[in-house]
Scaffold this motif. Structure first.
Motif, short mmCIF file in Angstrom:
data_model
loop_
_atom_site.label_atom_id
_atom_site.label_comp_id
_atom_site.label_asym_id
_atom_site.label_seq_id
_atom_site.Cartn_x
_atom_site.Cartn_y
_atom_site.Cartn_z
N TYR A 70 76.27 22.19 70.22
CA TYR A 70 76.29 22.17 71.69
C TYR A 70 77.13 21.02 72.24
CZ TYR A 70 74.51 22.64 76.47
OH TYR A 70 74.39 22.81 77.82
N ASP A 71 77.29 19.96 71.47
CA ASP A 71 78.11 18.84 71.94
C ASP A 71 79.52 19.27 72.29
OD1 ASP A 71 76.06 17.03 71.72
OD2 ASP A 71 76.67 16.24 69.77
N ASN A 72 80.01 20.32 71.61
CA ASN A 72 81.35 20.83 71.89
C ASN A 72 81.38 21.84 73.03
OD1 ASN A 72 82.88 19.58 69.63
ND2 ASN A 72 81.43 20.73 68.39
N LEU A 73 80.21 22.22 73.51
CA LEU A 73 80.12 23.27 74.53
C LEU A 73 79.21 22.86 75.69
CD1 LEU A 73 79.49 26.14 71.94
CD2 LEU A 73 81.62 25.79 73.18
N SER A 74 79.02 21.58 75.84
CA SER A 74 77.97 21.10 76.75
C SER A 74 78.23 21.41 78.22
CB SER A 74 77.76 19.60 76.57
OG SER A 74 79.00 18.91 76.73
N LYS A 75 79.42 21.87 78.54
CA LYS A 75 79.71 22.28 79.92
C LYS A 75 78.90 23.52 80.30
CE LYS A 75 83.51 24.13 82.73
NZ LYS A 75 84.95 24.47 82.76
N TYR A 76 78.48 24.29 79.28
CA TYR A 76 77.84 25.58 79.52
C TYR A 76 76.35 25.52 79.29
CZ TYR A 76 82.70 27.02 79.23
OH TYR A 76 84.03 27.13 79.45
N ALA A 77 75.62 26.31 80.07
CA ALA A 77 74.18 26.42 79.87
C ALA A 77 73.92 27.13 78.54
CB ALA A 77 73.54 27.19 81.02
N PRO A 78 72.93 26.70 77.78
CA PRO A 78 72.62 27.35 76.51
C PRO A 78 72.45 28.86 76.63
CG PRO A 78 71.41 25.30 76.67
CD PRO A 78 72.08 25.51 78.01
N LYS A 79 71.88 29.33 77.74
CA LYS A 79 71.64 30.76 77.92
C LYS A 79 72.94 31.57 77.99
CE LYS A 79 71.39 30.68 82.99
NZ LYS A 79 72.62 31.48 83.22
N ASP A 80 74.06 30.89 78.28
CA ASP A 80 75.34 31.59 78.43
C ASP A 80 76.21 31.58 77.18
OD1 ASP A 80 75.07 32.47 81.08
OD2 ASP A 80 75.57 30.49 81.86
N ILE A 81 75.71 30.96 76.11
CA ILE A 81 76.53 30.93 74.90
C ILE A 81 75.77 31.26 73.62
CG2 ILE A 81 78.36 29.40 75.72
CD1 ILE A 81 76.88 27.05 74.65
N PHE A 82 74.48 30.93 73.54
CA PHE A 82 73.76 31.07 72.27
C PHE A 82 73.08 32.42 72.04
CE2 PHE A 82 73.79 26.34 72.64
CZ PHE A 82 74.58 26.11 71.52
N PRO A 83 72.47 33.05 73.05
CA PRO A 83 71.78 34.33 72.77
C PRO A 83 72.76 35.45 72.49
CG PRO A 83 71.08 33.36 74.87
CD PRO A 83 72.30 32.64 74.45
N TYR A 84 72.24 36.56 71.95
CA TYR A 84 73.05 37.77 71.85
C TYR A 84 73.45 38.24 73.25
CZ TYR A 84 71.03 38.28 67.13
OH TYR A 84 70.63 38.08 65.84
N ALA A 85 74.67 38.70 73.38
CA ALA A 85 75.06 39.42 74.59
C ALA A 85 74.58 40.86 74.45
CB ALA A 85 76.57 39.38 74.77
N PRO A 86 74.34 41.57 75.55
CA PRO A 86 74.01 43.00 75.44
C PRO A 86 75.11 43.75 74.70
CG PRO A 86 73.65 42.21 77.68
CD PRO A 86 74.37 41.11 76.95
N SER A 87 74.76 44.85 74.06
CA SER A 87 75.76 45.63 73.31
C SER A 87 76.88 46.13 74.21
CB SER A 87 75.09 46.81 72.61
OG SER A 87 74.22 46.35 71.59
N SER A 88 76.59 46.34 75.48
CA SER A 88 77.61 46.79 76.43
C SER A 88 78.42 45.63 77.00
CB SER A 88 76.97 47.56 77.58
OG SER A 88 75.98 46.77 78.20
N GLY A 89 77.98 44.39 76.73
CA GLY A 89 78.69 43.23 77.24
C GLY A 89 77.91 42.48 78.31
N LYS A 90 78.34 41.29 78.59
CA LYS A 90 77.71 40.45 79.61
C LYS A 90 77.83 41.13 80.98
CE LYS A 90 77.91 35.53 80.96
NZ LYS A 90 76.72 34.98 80.26
N PRO A 91 76.71 41.45 81.63
CA PRO A 91 76.78 42.24 82.87
C PRO A 91 77.68 41.63 83.95
CG PRO A 91 74.51 42.08 82.10
CD PRO A 91 75.33 41.16 81.23
N GLU A 92 77.60 40.29 84.12
CA GLU A 92 78.42 39.64 85.15
C GLU A 92 79.91 39.80 84.85
OE1 GLU A 92 75.33 36.45 83.96
OE2 GLU A 92 76.01 38.40 83.16
N LEU A 93 80.26 39.74 83.57
CA LEU A 93 81.67 39.89 83.19
C LEU A 93 82.13 41.32 83.42
CD1 LEU A 93 84.28 38.85 81.92
CD2 LEU A 93 83.29 39.34 79.68
N ARG A 94 81.31 42.29 83.08
CA ARG A 94 81.68 43.69 83.29
C ARG A 94 81.95 43.97 84.77
NH1 ARG A 94 77.22 47.44 81.05
NH2 ARG A 94 78.86 49.00 81.34
#
Length: 435
Positions: A70-94
């Motif tokens: 996380y030290d290399n990614l600390s700009k981002y909230a853990p919820k936005d990088i560590f969990p699985y994304a949905p199989s269809s993709g991140k809803p906000e990005l879609r």
């Protein structure tokens, strides 16, 4: 056939039975299982006390992570990088990518599309198309100048037949009629054909003019209206990199809503558009076949793609989806992207300027190019593969041999100031071998 697959097929048939007939046997059998992923999605909505469904670890209400990562990614909230994304993709990005598609393709105004589904970049999207629409022996129509990976994916792995046509006319324009003739020929044999429309083209670097693009769309529509089912796949890997007199949007917009027998499929992604090749974030989007929204058909196609992703790679990487989403909304994004576009355009035009001096005509000329990353030389006296090896061994120049006569050069990775030295080296190599 699974009951869920039958249900999706019924939804597609309700809006347009022709699209159901376009699907391969695998495509007809695809569905999104109501297993862990679906149950977890329901739990995310309703399990307000404890959610013990998805296979990740939590700590203090957040995804568990290693601090050194996380030290290399600390700009981002853990919820936005560590969990699985949905199989269809991140809803906000879609949602954001769909907005981007409509913003950048004016001819889509007033027309309907599916929501984009996230793929592991463009190659994965092509694999999805092959699985969903091609049975062994079905035809994929390509120009004779095509990216070699199409053959590996569609033919070697998928078992489809590749049918090619001459890319350019003798006058130097895109060979619209040859494309249409080949699609109709293959369509009459099998009842359907998949046409890949890769603009800007790899390897030639050509994008049709507005008149050529309109003729392609009108021609494919006319073929579909004869009863031939056409799956028109726009491989928009190099989208927005249009430097000269070309259509400035995807031909996908011109194809959407035209005929019940014409299904437009758009493949695009951040890979080349945003210069993030290693992120592997792509999208697959379906266009409507008529003027209505066809919501049932769109939802069913999205679920079939999602089920295919779930059953193969499960889902696409979450961190890179977050990075792309954040960059799209960054206030500096458009300005910085325009700067890179101007640099790429400068390189393309410098190649054309040097080639147009005529100093190399004894050994090679060039095929039309006006966009993208690449251009192709047509060699007059030597074999392209022999030249490629000779240039590597004796000049330290790396190129790609496409076939016996064509040599591909990626001007995208050559500084404009180095153009003449590079072409002089290729010219010298040709003369060496021609002796």
């Amino acid at each position: 056939m699974n009951a869920l697959a039958k249900e999706l097929n019924e939804l597609i048939a309700k809006d347009n039975p022709a699209v159901l007939e376009m699907l391969s046997e695998l495509g007809k059998n695809l569905f999104m299982p109501k297993g862990i992923v679906t149950q977890s999605a329901e739990a995310k909505e309703k399990a307000h006390k404890f959610n013990a469904t998805i296979g990740i670890a939590l700590e203090n209400g957040q995804p568990m992570y290693l601090q050194c990562v996380y030290d290399n990614l600390s700009k981002y909230a853990p919820k936005d990088i560590f969990p699985y994304a949905p199989s269809s993709g991140k809803p906000e990005l879609r949602k954001r990518w769909k907005q981007k598609i409509f913003d950048e393709n004016p001819t889509l105004s007033g027309k309907a599309t599916s929501n984009p589904v996230v793929t592991n970049a463009l190659t994965h999207g092509l694999n999805v198309v092959g699985d969903m629409f091609l049975d062994k022996g079905d035809y994929v129509v390509l120009p004779d100048k095509f990216w070699g990976n199409y053959r590996l994916g569609f033919s070697v792995i998928g078992g489809a037949e590749i049918a090619t046509y001459e890319t350019f006319t003798e006058e130097g324009g895109f060979n619209v009629q040859a494309l249409l003739d080949k699609v109709e020929e293959c369509g009459r044999i099998k009842g359907k054909a998949v046409a890949i429309l890769n603009f800007p083209n790899n390897p030639s670097g050509y994008t049709p003019t507005v008149a050529e693009a309109t003729a392609i769309a009108d021609g494919l529509t006319a073929i579909a209206e004869k009863g031939i089912k056409v799956i028109a796949v726009t491989d928009d890997a190099y989208f927005t990199l249009f430097y000269e007199d070309t259509i400035k949007e995807s031909i996908f917009g011109l194809l959407t809503g035209r005929s019940k027998n014409l299904l437009p499929v758009k493949l695009d992604g951040a890979t080349k558009e945003e210069f993030v090749w290693g992120f592997r974030v792509g999208f697959i989007t379906f266009g409507a076949t008529e003027s209505s929204e066809q919501k049932d058909m769109m939802a069913a196609l999205e679920k079939k793609v999602t089920g295919l992703i779930r059953g193969t790679i499960s889902n696409c990487p979450h961190p890179s989806q977050t990075f792309v989403l954040n960059s799209l909304d960054d206030e500096c994004f458009k300005e910085q992207k325009q700067q890179k576009f101007e640099l790429m355009k400068e390189r393309a035009l410098k190649f054309k300027e040097v080639l147009n001096t005529g100093k190399y005509l004894e050994q090679f000329e060039y095929y039309p190019f006006n966009s993208g990353y690449f251009m192709c030389l047509k060699l007059k006296n030597v074999d392209a593969e022999e030249l490629r090896v000779h240039l590597l061994d004796n000049y330290g120049i790396g190129t790609i041999s496409v076939n016996k006569t064509d040599l591909r050069i990626a001007f995208s990775c050559v500084e404009a100031s180095d153009t003449e030295e590079l072409l002089d080296g290729i010219f010298a190599g040709c003369k060496d071998l021609a002796k």
